[in-house]
Design an enzyme around this catalytic site. Structure first.
Site, PDB file in Angstrom:
ATOM      1  N   CYS A 199      42.297  38.935  33.525  1.00  0.00           N
ATOM      2  CA  CYS A 199      42.266  39.338  34.930  1.00  0.00           C
ATOM      3  C   CYS A 199      41.099  40.327  35.096  1.00  0.00           C
ATOM      4  CB  CYS A 199      43.597  39.932  35.383  1.00  0.00           C
ATOM      5  SG  CYS A 199      44.170  41.345  34.394  1.00  0.00           S
ATOM      6  N   THR A 200      41.060  41.038  36.194  1.00  0.00           N
ATOM      7  CA  THR A 200      39.903  41.893  36.491  1.00  0.00           C
ATOM      8  C   THR A 200      39.747  43.034  35.491  1.00  0.00           C
ATOM      9  OG1 THR A 200      40.238  41.413  38.833  1.00  0.00           O
ATOM     10  CG2 THR A 200      38.743  43.219  38.291  1.00  0.00           C
TER      11      THR A 200
END
Length: 343
Positions: A199-200
């Site tokens: 994810c980020t």
């Protein structure tokens, strides 16, 4: 005692320009039981306000999730302040890839039920039984393994402009939506495949990896520090970059360029483009992808209707917005029927 913002975004932007000082944009998170989130929130706001910290931070009984910016000259002081908090001592700070002094224009520290809206009942599984953390090199090696299924734990509007080569990108509007969909789609591979997630910045994978282990997945791995830390390691160590396009970020920059690949298209004309914008009609504010030509033609709006509205007197625009809530549930971030080339 001031525990809230008094300046508008415009006033803060002018102060940043007048100060002429570089700022550093960082993010961090930590799952930890906080007995009194409100007290902790107030402590952070007071201390960060003194350091001219700006950004968005969520505090809850389960921990903290922060995306902030700080003047470069105050960075070490901020680091010392974080290290003085036992569960944040030595916390990894993800530093932004691209520099922007106006990534944030207000300081918001809010108490929430959860630091990420996951919809999970944490009492039903061991949230500390997480997947194996991988650095950038280990992630690349795992990604190349034919026995690996790589899953993007972000939303459709994030993965649309950038994702890892070969990754599954669920067509979802929220992190909460993705959890059950991914489990259903991969139910036949709980024991025979490597489940590799990213994810980020890593926070969504922290909870998701524990959830999927609880659901019976045997080989669960996650990218430590997310795309942000991966990019830093790739540059520092001269590794091959497996990420295509841009990394969506939740501040005024909206994205950081990771590679030269443009994998998305303008939602209005269809030509290659990966620049997000918000509709200029404040009653809409739809997040969508718009090229420079369409931005000029449509005056930064998503539809002819919104273009007409921005030419009305401001008071009339306010009347049209009355009683309406432009939430994600209505506009679905880039899914408006007015957008001909939406994903």
């Amino acid at each position: 005692m001031q525990l809230y913002n008094k300046l508008s975004a415009e006033e803060r932007a002018k102060l940043i320009d007048d100060a002429g000082k570089d700022r550093i944009t960082i993010s961090f998170y930590q799952y930890h039981k906080i007995e009194n989130p409100t007290l902790f929130r107030n402590k952070l706001f007071l201390e960060w306000n003194e350091l001219d910290v700006l950004g968005r931070t969520y505090v809850s009984y389960e921990g903290i999730n922060a995306q902030i910016s700080v003047p470069s000259e105050n960075f070490l002081t901020l680091k010392k302040q974080l290290d003085s908090i036992s569960f944040l001592n030595g916390i990894r700070l993800n530093v932004a890839i691209e520099h922007d002094n106006k990534s944030f224009l207000k300081l918001k520290v809010k108490v929430r039920n959860k630091i990420v809206a996951d919809g999970l009942n944490d009492d039903t599984f061991d949230v500390t039984d997480k997947g194996v953390h991988l650095n950038a090199k280990e992630f690349n090696d795992m990604l190349a393994n034919p026995n690996t299924i790589c899953v993007d734990m972000r939303n459709h509007y994030e993965s649309e402009i950038g994702h890892f080569d070969g990754a599954i990108t669920p067509d979802v509007d929220t992190f909460r939506d993705s959890l059950d969909i991914i489990e259903e789609d991969l139910k036949d591979h709980k024991e025979d495949k490597n489940l590799l997630m990213y994810c980020t910045g890593g926070i969504r994978c922290e909870k998701a990896s524990a959830y999927y282990k609880h659901k019976g997945f045997k080989n669960v791995f996650q990218l430590e520090g997310g795309i942000i830390e991966y990019t830093r390691q790739v540059k520092d160590e001269g590794l091959e970059n497996k990420f295509l396009g841009k990394n969506f970020v939740f501040d005024h920059r909206r994205a950081e360029k990771i590679s030269d690949d443009v994998i998305a298209n303008c939602h209005q004309c269809g030509k290659p483009c990966d620049t997000h914008t918000n509709c200029a009609n404040e009653g809409c504010h739809l997040l969508f992808i718009q090229c420079d030509d369409c931005a000029e033609k449509m005056e930064n709006t998503c539809s002819p209707e919104c273009q007409d509205i921005i030419h009305l007197p401001y008071e009339e625009q306010k009347e049209l917005r009355k009683g309406k809530h432009a939430s994600n549930k209505i506009f679905k971030k880039g899914r408006s029927e007015a957008l001909k080339f939406k994903k």
